[in-house]
Design an enzyme around this catalytic site. Sequence first.
Site, short mmCIF file in Angstrom:
data_model
loop_
_atom_site.label_atom_id
_atom_site.label_comp_id
_atom_site.label_asym_id
_atom_site.label_seq_id
_atom_site.Cartn_x
_atom_site.Cartn_y
_atom_site.Cartn_z
N ILE A 30 3.89 -2.72 -0.10
CA ILE A 30 3.37 -3.58 0.96
C ILE A 30 2.69 -4.85 0.40
O ILE A 30 2.54 -5.85 1.11
CB ILE A 30 2.42 -2.79 1.89
CG1 ILE A 30 2.35 -3.40 3.28
CG2 ILE A 30 1.05 -2.60 1.29
CD1 ILE A 30 3.60 -3.31 4.06
N HIS A 93 3.90 7.64 -8.65
CA HIS A 93 4.91 6.68 -8.21
C HIS A 93 5.35 5.78 -9.36
O HIS A 93 4.60 5.56 -10.30
CB HIS A 93 4.40 5.82 -7.04
CG HIS A 93 3.09 5.15 -7.29
ND1 HIS A 93 1.89 5.80 -7.18
CD2 HIS A 93 2.79 3.88 -7.67
CE1 HIS A 93 0.90 4.96 -7.45
NE2 HIS A 93 1.42 3.80 -7.77
P1 5GP Z 1 -1.06 1.70 -8.24
O1 5GP Z 1 -1.63 3.01 -7.73
O2 5GP Z 1 0.24 1.88 -8.96
O3 5GP Z 1 -2.07 0.94 -9.05
O4 5GP Z 1 -0.77 0.79 -6.98
C1 5GP Z 1 -0.36 1.34 -5.76
C2 5GP Z 1 0.63 0.42 -5.08
O5 5GP Z 1 0.85 0.95 -3.78
C3 5GP Z 1 0.16 -1.02 -4.91
O6 5GP Z 1 1.12 -1.90 -5.45
C4 5GP Z 1 -0.01 -1.17 -3.40
O7 5GP Z 1 0.38 -2.45 -2.93
C5 5GP Z 1 0.89 -0.09 -2.84
N1 5GP Z 1 0.41 0.45 -1.59
C6 5GP Z 1 -0.84 0.89 -1.32
N2 5GP Z 1 -0.93 1.31 -0.05
C7 5GP Z 1 0.30 1.14 0.51
C8 5GP Z 1 0.84 1.40 1.80
O8 5GP Z 1 0.17 1.88 2.72
N3 5GP Z 1 2.15 1.10 1.97
C9 5GP Z 1 2.93 0.58 0.99
N4 5GP Z 1 4.20 0.32 1.28
N5 5GP Z 1 2.45 0.32 -0.24
C10 5GP Z 1 1.15 0.59 -0.48
#
Ligand code: 5GP
Length: 131
Positions: A30, A93
Amino acid sequence: MATIFSRIIAGEIPSYRIYENDRFFAFLDINPLAEGHTLVIPKVETDYLFDLEDELIGDMMIFAKKVARAIDETMDCKRVGMAVLGLEVPHAHIHLVPINDLYDIEFSRPKLKFSDEAFRATAQRIAAAIR
Ligand code: 5GP
């Protein structure tokens, strides 16, 4: 409590879905670094990617490969970069990011904004290229 990604898998929170099977789910990030920035997640809830069972993480890479090829085909990029961070969401992820240079996968830079319509169109284009 279910992670935000488990709630996305369950359909309680909307997402721009690209592809799924019984064990994995792919959808657009997102807050993307690039158009087509995609997250690949296991449906089983595990915080840390590298805690996943060998077979599951292996199959997740094969699933991610299928999605990456579709991103490659449809997005304007030289390659699809892959990253594992997990600092924000405690649900394993993989980030798949279309890249043309190093800066495109620099996570500290400002994220892009797209309209609902644009996100939808991107997800549909990538989804249509899944083989
Ligand atoms: P990380 O945990 O790898 O540091 O980042 C998590 C990723 O998930 C981020 O790039 C953020 O933009 C994405 N993200 C967080 N919440 C949501 C959501 O509700 N929907 C989507 N599609 N992506 C999300």
